[in-house]
Structure formats: C-alpha cells, structure tokens
Design a protein around this motif. Structure first.
Motif: not given
Length: 237
Positions: A182-191, A209-212, A221-224
């Motif tokens: 899922p996209d949120w998992v990809k976002a986790w690694f990009l973060y 990478r943060l923008q991605e 990401i806002e929460a993290w």
C-alpha cells in the motif's frame, strides 16, 4: 489461482535482503570478520548476532506461537537492556558460528513467510502483540527487512563510509517503492529515507523524498512530522 500481491512483495523483499546480506558478508575481510566489538562500536558479527536474535525471538517464535494459539507475552526488558544483553552473550563467539546462525534464521524467516497465507499476512488483530494493530506483513517489513538494512547502514556510518550507507538506505527504499504494498507503506520508507538525508545535512534530497511521502500518505506523514524536528524544519523551508 487468487493473486497474492502482499505475500509476493514480502517474499521478494526478503529474498533481496538475503542476497544483500550475503554480499555484505562476502565484502568483509578477515580482520573485519574476526573483530571483537565494543558496546558503542559493534563489529560485523555483533550486528549479525543481534539480528539473529531479533528475527528469531521477536518474529519467528512469536508468530509460530500465535499460529499454535499459545499466549505471547510482551517483552519486559527495554530495548537498550535487550541490546546490551545480546551483545555480551555473543560478542566472543567465532565468526563462522555467528554467520551460520544468521543465514539459518533468515532462511527460516523466508520459509515462514512462504507458509503464511495472504489473509494471515494482512491480519491486524490476531498478531497485534507483535504489530501493535498493523497487519502482520509490516512486522516482516520492519523487523525482518528494514531493521537488517539499518544495521548494515550503521556499520558503514560508524566506519565513516557515508556513501555506502546512503546506497544501502536508498536501495532499501527503492525496493519497497517498486512493490505492490500500500501507498502508506511506501510513504513510511520514503519518510525514513528523508529522515536519513536530513540527519546527514542533505536537505535537498530530504525535501524531495519527504514530498513524495506526503503525496502518498499525507495524513500519516503529517502525524509523524510532529515527532521529527529535523524533517519538520525541512518541510517549513
């Protein structure tokens, strides 16, 4: 036959990680293999012994216990206490012994992922003692995949090899982003990649990478970002 995108992705990532670990070990010279580490400067075999313990105790045995409907208790000692204990228990073991144990446990991890069904890997309640409410596959991604790559990265950083550490982190992220997770998992690694860049004063790469990550999972990401002052500063800039 029903498609199993999560299981396929997890197996691909674990197999890639297995290959990268073999490459890491093959690149070590005899001095690096036999080195005895210190509490604040782990040797290569200290990192492998640590990962062997974590994968077996925190993932394989706990998943097996839950599958057998046995109770799994939460760890009583802190992470720092556990790290120190495992370090002392294994730091004088010979390289070959540590090496073989690691390769065996990682093969066991892949076999466990192969035995689990797509539904089990997606289960967020049955395995909550391991995943804290996330699907089971995230434990394989975190404890089995990213955690290992982070230890290789730390090994290089402590030896002033930032380019190699960057390569490890970037490859780890690239491998995840190109899967069907899922996209949120990809976002986790990009973060995490953005955090790494920010820690090493590479602001432009961190911002990209943060923008991605924000594009893929803005609310998460806002929460993290509330707990990451370095990346929050990058965001403001």
């Amino acid at each position: 036959m029903t498609a199993e995108p999560i299981k396929t992705s997890i197996l691909d990532l674990l197999q890639q990680s297995q290959r990268s670990s073999k490459a890491f070990m093959q690149a070590l010279d005899e001095r690096e293999r036999t080195a005895v580490g210190k509490p604040d400067f782990w040797s290569a075999k200290d990192h492998l012994a640590h990962m062997t313990y974590c994968i077996r105790q925190n993932l394989i045995l706990k998943v097996a216990a839950i599958l057998q409907q046995q109770e799994v208790s939460r760890r009583e000692e802190s992470v720092d206490q556990m790290n120190a204990r495992v370090f002392e228990e294994h730091r004088l073991r010979p390289w070959e012994e540590v090496h073989v144990a690691f390769e065996r446990v990682y093969a066991d991890l892949i076999q466990l992922a192969e035995r689990l069904s797509e539904a089990e890997l997606l289960d967020a309640s049955r395995f909550s003692v391991i995943t804290e409410g996330h699907p089971l596959y995230t434990a394989f991604l975190g404890n089995g995949y990213e955690h290992l790559q982070e230890h290789f990265m730390q090994y290089y950083l402590e030896r002033q090899n930032l380019p190699q550490a960057i390569q490890v982190r970037e490859q780890c992220t690239h491998n995840v982003v190109k899967t069907q997770v899922p996209d949120w998992v990809k976002a986790w690694f990009l973060y995490d990649l953005a955090s790494f860049y920010a820690q090493h004063k590479q602001q432009e790469q961190a911002a990209a990478r943060l923008q991605e990550a924000l594009t893929l999972a803005p609310e998460r990401i806002e929460a993290w970002l509330k707990h990451n002052s370095e990346l929050a500063a990058v965001r403001k800039q």
